[in-house]
Design a protein around this motif. Structure first.
Motif, PDB file in Angstrom:
ATOM      1  N   VAL A  12       0.837  -1.203   0.000  1.00  0.00           N
ATOM      2  CA  VAL A  12       0.000   0.000   0.000  1.00  0.00           C
ATOM      3  C   VAL A  12       0.870   1.251   0.000  1.00  0.00           C
ATOM      4  N   ALA A  49       2.485   1.731  -3.473  1.00  0.00           N
ATOM      5  CA  ALA A  49       1.461   2.177  -4.419  1.00  0.00           C
ATOM      6  C   ALA A  49       1.078   3.628  -4.186  1.00  0.00           C
ATOM      7  N   THR A  66       1.505  -0.099 -10.129  1.00  0.00           N
ATOM      8  CA  THR A  66       0.595  -1.169 -10.545  1.00  0.00           C
ATOM      9  C   THR A  66       1.005  -2.494  -9.915  1.00  0.00           C
ATOM     10  N   ARG A  77       0.249  -2.398  -6.195  1.00  0.00           N
ATOM     11  CA  ARG A  77      -1.183  -2.584  -5.930  1.00  0.00           C
ATOM     12  C   ARG A  77      -1.542  -4.063  -5.975  1.00  0.00           C
ATOM     13  N   VAL A 106      -7.586  -0.244  -2.515  1.00  0.00           N
ATOM     14  CA  VAL A 106      -6.496  -0.490  -3.468  1.00  0.00           C
ATOM     15  C   VAL A 106      -7.070  -0.945  -4.806  1.00  0.00           C
ATOM     16  N   ASN A 152      -7.951   1.798  -6.888  1.00  0.00           N
ATOM     17  CA  ASN A 152      -6.790   2.676  -7.075  1.00  0.00           C
ATOM     18  C   ASN A 152      -6.821   3.897  -6.154  1.00  0.00           C
ATOM     19  N   PRO A 185      -4.846   3.941  -3.061  1.00  0.00           N
ATOM     20  CA  PRO A 185      -3.951   3.397  -2.028  1.00  0.00           C
ATOM     21  C   PRO A 185      -3.689   4.352  -0.882  1.00  0.00           C
TER      22      PRO A 185
END
Length: 377
Positions: free
Chosen positions: A190, A193, A202, A205, A282, A285, A287
């Motif tokens: 996390v 990301a 990416t 994640r 996450v 998207n 994070p």
């Protein structure tokens, strides 16, 4: 004599809570950079990508060690018998942790000294070891504490440890170690990301998603296993004499506190809910929003272990009556009171300074930040 506001029993409970706070701080803050190191070879493939990942924790990892050092110091000062028994009994395991942790500062400092791919790859894997091995061993140590550690005291209170390193690596302890690794990797994924972009973010994640699922599954499996192994129940205790108590060892005792004090179920619920919400954030998207919830999941996991043991802090499988509890393993009332005053003064300073540092260093680390700079990792 220093005037004391709280009675001895209250101070002992306060310091049990503070020890929990410090251990949570270690898991959350050190978990951030341990998890990042553990993921380094997998989320970053090129030298530039790995420099970006390392620079997400490079400016803050040393400051995160404050929690680790303070936690060890608090155990030494507030719970001397716990420090003596655990650090001698787990000596070889702690030595492995120390050797692994030594690789981190060396790796951070030496990696950039030579522009040889083999040299840098070697230190990248050293950083991986420095992140993953401590996460595993810390979890294994907690798993052994939950089962009880083979120690006892003689008639002049000298502790004797009857175990060995191989014995520490039993199935239940290894399961706890895997829970520790998965939650630390979730935290690291996390964090990476949040602090990076592009293909590195990416990959991070994806790692965080897998780790969050693993954390939930392994933690649930740990709960089932905990209901099947023997735990410890304090039947009677007289004063502060470590040997003056009666302890029963029986199956399911690790879950007894949750039946006696229903509010304690909050801890495992936080563990599950935090990981689940972090996974969801996450996945969409977000994070940065997931990081507090992954931290909340770690808080719940550590708190679950502590609440399962209470009032024990280190049970003895060799002689249950010699187990260490909150009531007989602490320092004197004056010592706990003076330490509490110091903590009330200093901990807000540490928290405020840490928050300020992270605010100053907010934002993402990009290729441009490390390109052409010999100062970066």
């Amino acid at each position: 004599m220093v005037p004391v506001l709280f009675d001895y029993d209250t101070l002992q409970v306060i310091w049990w809570l503070l020890l929990g706070v410090l251990l949570i701080g270690v898991a959350v803050m050190n978990g951030l950079d341990l998890g990042t190191s553990a993921l380094l070879p997998f989320v970053a493939k090129t030298d530039a990508e790995r420099r970006v990942v390392i620079n997400t924790v490079g400016p803050v990892w040393e400051g995160n060690q404050v929690w680790f050092i303070t936690g060890g110091g608090a155990i030494f000062a507030a719970w001397p018998p716990l420090y003596a028994v655990s650090f001698s009994g787990f000596y070889l395991a702690m030595l492995l942790v120390l050797l692994a942790l030594i690789l981190r500062p060396v790796g951070f400092k030496f990696r950039s000294k030579i522009e040889d791919p083999r040299w840098r790859t070697m230190w990248d894997w050293a950083l991986f070891i420095g992140g993953s091995v401590p996460a595993l061993i810390f979890g294994v140590a907690v798993g052994n504490a939950l089962q009880g550690v083979p120690f006892s005291f003689d008639n002049i209170m000298r502790p004797t440890y009857a175990g060995n390193l191989i014995g520490l690596l039993n199935p239940y302890a290894l399961l706890c170690g895997l829970v520790s690794v998965s939650m630390i990797v979730m935290q690291g994924g996390v964090w990476i990301a949040t602090k990076t972009e592009g293909v590195v973010a990416t990959r991070a994640r994806m790692a965080a998603l897998i780790a969050a699922v693993a954390t939930v599954a392994l933690f649930a499996l740990g709960g089932v296993a905990s209901s099947m192994i023997d735990g410890y129940r304090l039947v009677e205790q007289s004063g502060v004499d470590i040997l003056a108590k009666t302890v029963a060892r029986e199956p399911g005792a690790l879950l007894a506190n949750y039946a006696a004090m229903p509010w304690t179920i909050i801890a495992p619920l936080l563990a599950f809910a935090g990981a689940a919400i972090a996974f969801a954030l996450v996945w969409v998207n977000r994070p940065g929003w997931a990081f507090p919830f992954s931290s909340l999941s770690i808080t719940g996991i550590v708190a679950t272990a502590g609440l399962s043991l209470f009032p024990f802090i280190l049970p003895s499988s060799l002689n249950p009556a010699h187990s260490l509890t909150v009531w007989d393993a602490s320092s004197s009332q004056n010592t706990l009171w003076i330490m509490l005053i110091a903590t009330v003064i200093l901990m807000p300073i540490v928290i405020t300074y840490t928050a300020w540092v992270y605010r100053v260093l907010r934002g993402k680390v990009t290729d441009k930040d490390v390109a052409g700079s010999d100062a970066s990792y």
